[in-house]
Design a protein around this motif. Structure first.
Motif, PDB file in Angstrom:
ATOM      1  N   TYR A 110       1.739  68.706  39.340  1.00 61.59           N
ATOM      2  CA  TYR A 110       0.661  68.611  38.365  1.00 61.59           C
ATOM      3  C   TYR A 110       0.834  67.355  37.517  1.00 61.59           C
ATOM      4  N   THR A 111      -0.223  66.580  37.408  1.00 63.17           N
ATOM      5  CA  THR A 111      -0.232  65.390  36.567  1.00 63.17           C
ATOM      6  C   THR A 111      -1.538  65.381  35.786  1.00 63.17           C
ATOM      7  N   TYR A 112      -1.429  65.171  34.487  1.00 60.71           N
ATOM      8  CA  TYR A 112      -2.650  65.173  33.671  1.00 60.71           C
ATOM      9  C   TYR A 112      -3.468  63.908  33.903  1.00 60.71           C
ATOM     10  N   GLU A 113      -2.802  62.766  33.878  1.00 57.33           N
ATOM     11  CA  GLU A 113      -3.514  61.504  34.085  1.00 57.33           C
ATOM     12  C   GLU A 113      -2.627  60.532  34.846  1.00 57.33           C
ATOM     13  N   PRO A 114      -3.031  60.099  36.046  1.00 57.93           N
ATOM     14  CA  PRO A 114      -4.255  60.511  36.720  1.00 57.93           C
ATOM     15  C   PRO A 114      -4.166  61.958  37.207  1.00 57.93           C
ATOM     16  N   ASN A 144      -7.358  78.183  38.388  1.00 57.32           N
ATOM     17  CA  ASN A 144      -8.045  78.596  37.160  1.00 57.32           C
ATOM     18  C   ASN A 144      -7.207  78.270  35.930  1.00 57.32           C
ATOM     19  N   ALA A 145      -5.900  78.554  36.020  1.00 60.81           N
ATOM     20  CA  ALA A 145      -5.019  78.315  34.879  1.00 60.81           C
ATOM     21  C   ALA A 145      -4.900  76.839  34.560  1.00 60.81           C
ATOM     22  N   SER A 146      -4.752  76.014  35.590  1.00 63.99           N
ATOM     23  CA  SER A 146      -4.596  74.574  35.339  1.00 63.99           C
ATOM     24  C   SER A 146      -5.891  73.968  34.806  1.00 63.99           C
ATOM     25  N   ALA A 176       3.840  70.198  28.900  1.00 62.29           N
ATOM     26  CA  ALA A 176       3.830  71.578  29.388  1.00 62.29           C
ATOM     27  C   ALA A 176       2.930  71.699  30.614  1.00 62.29           C
ATOM     28  N   TYR A 177       1.785  71.027  30.580  1.00 62.06           N
ATOM     29  CA  TYR A 177       0.858  71.050  31.721  1.00 62.06           C
ATOM     30  C   TYR A 177       1.541  70.521  32.970  1.00 62.06           C
ATOM     31  N   GLU A 178       2.201  69.391  32.836  1.00 62.68           N
ATOM     32  CA  GLU A 178       2.807  68.757  34.005  1.00 62.68           C
ATOM     33  C   GLU A 178       4.018  69.524  34.521  1.00 62.68           C
TER      34      GLU A 178
END
Length: 240
Positions: A110-114, A144-146, A176-178
């Motif tokens: 998972y990567t927020y940007e990009p 859904n969660a991401s 936390a997202y990544e």
């Protein structure tokens, strides 16, 4: 997120590639279908070459149809994540249509940007030991969660950019997202929004106070000016 399309002509300069409808994003496990059309496969190309395709979709099905002036010449199907389809000018047509169907793969990183993407398709031209890029497309994928966490971070980023406050909470949300901790990401993003809102409210209060003080100063100056004027007006009468 928009689908990313990369086209590299190389020695295949005269080949025209027309991608079909491509989703901007797809949910993990969602079935995706698209069609890519290759026109004039033998113009400025050898009489024999191989169309190579690959994808990160799962449960894949490729259908490669060759047509000559609209009439079907051949059709072949493949069930793996990659295929090789030889083309020959003597018995192949002027159009190659490739339809691909498969399921959106899981997100490995998972990567927020990009934003995280997967390869929907990647086509190459192969001539002996030489391989050249033809066309490739990547698509954002999510759960859904991401997606909920990303939307919360997007909101927080906008609030932080506007207020200049809450950057630390925003950074923690992205971290936390990544790391796949989407619940924490949403919580930290909400903290960033609240910090930004508090900063804006404080700024508005300060502006209101300053405006009030400024108004009092102006009134005081006006009042002083009136008093001074009246005082000067009364002086000749007193002298008489």
């Amino acid at each position: 997120m928009l689908a990313l399309s990369l086209v590299a002509v190389g020695t295949a300069g005269a080949i025209s590639v027309s991608p079909g409808e491509v989703p901007n994003e797809s949910q993990v496990g969602e079935t995706v279908t698209t069609t890519v059309t290759v026109e004039d496969p033998f113009v400025d190309m050898p009489d024999e070459w191989t169309l190579q395709g690959s994808t990160e979709l799962t449960n894949v099905s490729w259908t490669v149809t060759v047509r000559q002036q609209g009439e079907q010449v051949s059709q072949e199907t493949f069930g793996e994540q990659s295929f090789d389809h030889p083309l020959n000018a003597s018995n192949n047509g002027d159009t190659v249509i490739v339809e691909i169907t498969g399921d959106t793969p899981a997100v490995d990183n998972y990567t927020y940007e990009p934003a995280e993407t997967y390869t929907l398709y990647d086509f190459d031209t192969v001539q002996g030991s030489s391989t050249n890029d033809l066309n490739a497309t990547a698509v954002h994928h999510y759960t859904n969660a991401s997606k909920n966490a990303r939307l919360a971070i997007d909101e927080a980023a906008a609030a932080v950019n506007e207020s200049g406050t809450g950057q630390n909470d925003l950074d923690q949300a992205i971290s936390a997202y990544e790391n796949g901790n989407f619940e924490n990401a949403e919580s930290n993003a909400q903290d960033a929004v609240e910090a930004a809102e508090q900063a804006q409210q404080s700024s508005q209060r300060n502006q209101t106070i300053l405006m009030g003080v400024g108004a009092l100063v102006v009134l005081a100056i006006i009042g002083g000016g009136i008093y001074y004027w009246r005082s000067n007006q009364d002086e000749p009468t007193k002298l008489q």
